[in-house]
Design a protein around this motif. Structure first.
Motif, mmCIF file in Angstrom:
data_model
loop_
_atom_site.group_PDB
_atom_site.id
_atom_site.type_symbol
_atom_site.label_atom_id
_atom_site.label_comp_id
_atom_site.label_asym_id
_atom_site.label_seq_id
_atom_site.Cartn_x
_atom_site.Cartn_y
_atom_site.Cartn_z
ATOM 1 N N ARG A 31 0.117 9.432 -6.154
ATOM 2 C CA ARG A 31 -0.663 10.194 -5.176
ATOM 3 C C ARG A 31 -1.808 9.295 -4.694
ATOM 4 N NH1 ARG A 31 -2.996 14.788 -8.470
ATOM 5 N NH2 ARG A 31 -3.213 13.017 -9.900
ATOM 6 N N ILE A 32 -1.776 8.972 -3.410
ATOM 7 C CA ILE A 32 -2.741 8.028 -2.844
ATOM 8 C C ILE A 32 -3.641 8.734 -1.836
ATOM 9 C CG2 ILE A 32 -3.042 5.884 -1.547
ATOM 10 C CD1 ILE A 32 -1.807 5.431 -4.271
ATOM 11 N N VAL A 74 -4.913 1.189 8.763
ATOM 12 C CA VAL A 74 -4.746 2.517 8.174
ATOM 13 C C VAL A 74 -3.373 3.091 8.541
ATOM 14 C CG1 VAL A 74 -5.664 4.857 8.028
ATOM 15 C CG2 VAL A 74 -7.221 2.914 8.153
ATOM 16 N N ALA A 75 -2.922 2.837 9.761
ATOM 17 C CA ALA A 75 -1.593 3.292 10.159
ATOM 18 C C ALA A 75 -0.520 2.711 9.237
ATOM 19 C CB ALA A 75 -1.311 2.904 11.611
ATOM 20 N N ARG A 80 2.236 4.323 6.273
ATOM 21 C CA ARG A 80 3.662 3.996 6.143
ATOM 22 C C ARG A 80 3.979 3.459 4.744
ATOM 23 N NH1 ARG A 80 2.411 2.084 11.459
ATOM 24 N NH2 ARG A 80 3.390 3.430 13.017
ATOM 25 N N THR A 81 3.008 2.795 4.147
ATOM 26 C CA THR A 81 3.191 2.272 2.788
ATOM 27 C C THR A 81 3.298 3.398 1.775
ATOM 28 O OG1 THR A 81 1.847 0.339 3.421
ATOM 29 C CG2 THR A 81 2.223 0.694 1.060
ATOM 30 N N TRP A 82 2.466 4.420 1.974
ATOM 31 C CA TRP A 82 2.457 5.570 1.059
ATOM 32 C C TRP A 82 2.646 6.854 1.867
ATOM 33 C CZ3 TRP A 82 -1.678 1.916 0.641
ATOM 34 C CH2 TRP A 82 -1.531 1.022 -0.424
ATOM 35 N N ALA A 95 0.925 -2.792 -1.293
ATOM 36 C CA ALA A 95 1.577 -1.901 -2.259
ATOM 37 C C ALA A 95 1.615 -2.546 -3.634
ATOM 38 C CB ALA A 95 2.989 -1.550 -1.792
ATOM 39 N N ALA A 96 1.859 -3.854 -3.678
ATOM 40 C CA ALA A 96 1.922 -4.553 -4.953
ATOM 41 C C ALA A 96 0.561 -4.589 -5.638
ATOM 42 C CB ALA A 96 2.451 -5.974 -4.745
#
Length: 393
Positions: A5-6, A23-24, A28-30, A369-370
């Motif tokens: 949960r981000i 931010v866009a 998409r990453t989360w 993400a990593a």
């Protein structure tokens, strides 16, 4: 393991630029992440359709500052900035997220006091106008503006230093910004360059180069369009200026007949300019600089001052050339010398394009993400293609 949960915290949504594009890509990453900002003005910050957040704009959670902004007629968010630290500290984050990712310009790291989750700060830059006296003098305008910016700078420095020890991880958008984070906050930072939407910018071998240089971007003092205009005049070279801003009137008074102002322009006009110009001029010191990467995506070489984000993007002799930093007069002279006789045909447009592709959104998403995955499960994931900074190169 279930998806984390981000929570995403951004400085403000009052215009659309490079940090909003970041931010866009976070959304998409989360997918499903919640987005927070103290001031949200959707009408004045529309995103290009391809860049829009992967969530409805109306779902962004704002604060009382949005209502205060509306009550003042939305003329400027600047008078509300002294209240931004309190607004960030009051965000409803506690107990809702496994990690919070903050998009920081000046005050957003204050969100660290509104959550019990680890906080990763993506730093576009510590507030340069707060820490750098020369930058503040350049941006402040008249005496009243200088005094206001000095007072606000004191608030921003205090806020950044208060939050810094509580951050779990810092990501900087360039090596230059990582060095500022080390110098001003005393923290190391992982470098992850911001995403550039390369699908909107592409080579077209049927378009021929023409005899003009290009400056593109907001016409504000720190981007130094005045140096590009002075250099064009000294070199006797044509210059096209794409963009608009509060500095335009002064620039028009400074310019000679060799400079043409096109104003703000849609992507198709900008792409056409990139493809036809001899080179893009980058006379300012950028935190990163998305415009030169866009130009490179069109196969266009870049002439840049060898400081700031240009050190991450321009490869001398391959994607462009550097001019040495110095006084305004020295930069103008060096830039004029480079412009005189500059031959774009000595650069391979396909090689320039290939270099630009390393700054695409997919690579950015993988890297951030990593970093967050490593915060949640230390040691399990090594961020691909990133490097840590601890003060020097």
């Amino acid at each position: 393991m279930s998806a984390p949960r981000i929570g995403l915290v951004h400085e403000r949504f009052t215009e659309y630029g490079g940090s909003e594009a970041v931010v866009a890509e976070f959304t998409r990453t989360w997918p499903g992440a919640r987005v927070f900002a103290p001031i949200v003005d959707v009408a004045r910050s529309p995103a290009p359709p391809a860049d829009n957040l992967a969530m409805p704009w109306g779902d962004i959670e704002d604060t009382w500052l949005t209502r205060a902004h509306a009550a003042t007629g939305r003329r400027s968010h600047a008078p509300l900035l002294p209240f931004a630290p309190r607004a960030f500290r009051g965000l409803p984050l506690t107990g809702r997220f496994d990690a919070v990712v903050v998009s920081h310009h000046a005050f957003a790291t204050q969100a660290v006091f509104a959550t019990d989750a680890p906080v990763v700060a993506y730093v576009h830059s510590p507030a340069r106008w707060a820490w750098d006296r020369a930058f503040r003098a350049q941006e402040g305008g008249g005496r009243a503006g200088q005094l206001a910016l000095t007072g606000l700078g004191h608030i921003a420095r205090r806020a950044e230093l208060r939050a810094a020890p509580h951050l779990t991880r810092v990501i900087a958008n360039s090596h230059a910004v990582a060095e500022r984070v080390q110098d001003w906050w005393g923290l190391p930072a992982t470098v992850v360059n911001p995403p550039v939407r390369l699908d909107r910018f592409a080579l077209d071998p049927t378009v021929e180069r023409e005899d003009f240089f290009l400056f593109a971007g907001r016409l504000v003092p720190y981007k130094r369009p005045d140096l590009a205009i002075r250099a064009a005049r000294r070199a006797g070279c044509r210059l096209m200026v794409v963009g608009d801003g509060r500095f335009r009137r002064q620039l028009e008074e400074l310019a000679g007949p060799e400079t043409t102002f096109l104003g703000a322009a849609p992507d198709e006009v900008l792409v056409d300019m990139y493809r036809r110009c001899r080179a893009l001029l980058m006379p300012g010191i950028e935190d990163f600089g998305i415009v030169p990467v866009e130009a490179m995506a069109c196969g266009t070489p870049v002439l840049a001052v060898s400081e700031g984000g240009a050190l991450d993007t321009v490869r001398p002799g391959v994607t462009g050339e550097y001019v040495p930093p110095g006084s305004d007069e020295e930069v103008v002279e060096h830039l004029a010398q480079r412009m005189t006789g500059f031959d774009s045909a000595t650069f391979d447009s396909s090689v320039i394009r290939a270099h630009a592709e390393s700054f695409g959104p997919a690579s950015f998403r993988d890297r951030v993400a990593a970093v967050v995955a490593d915060v949640l499960e230390p040691g399990r994931v090594a961020p691909p293609g990133t490097d840590a900074m601890s003060g020097g190169r």
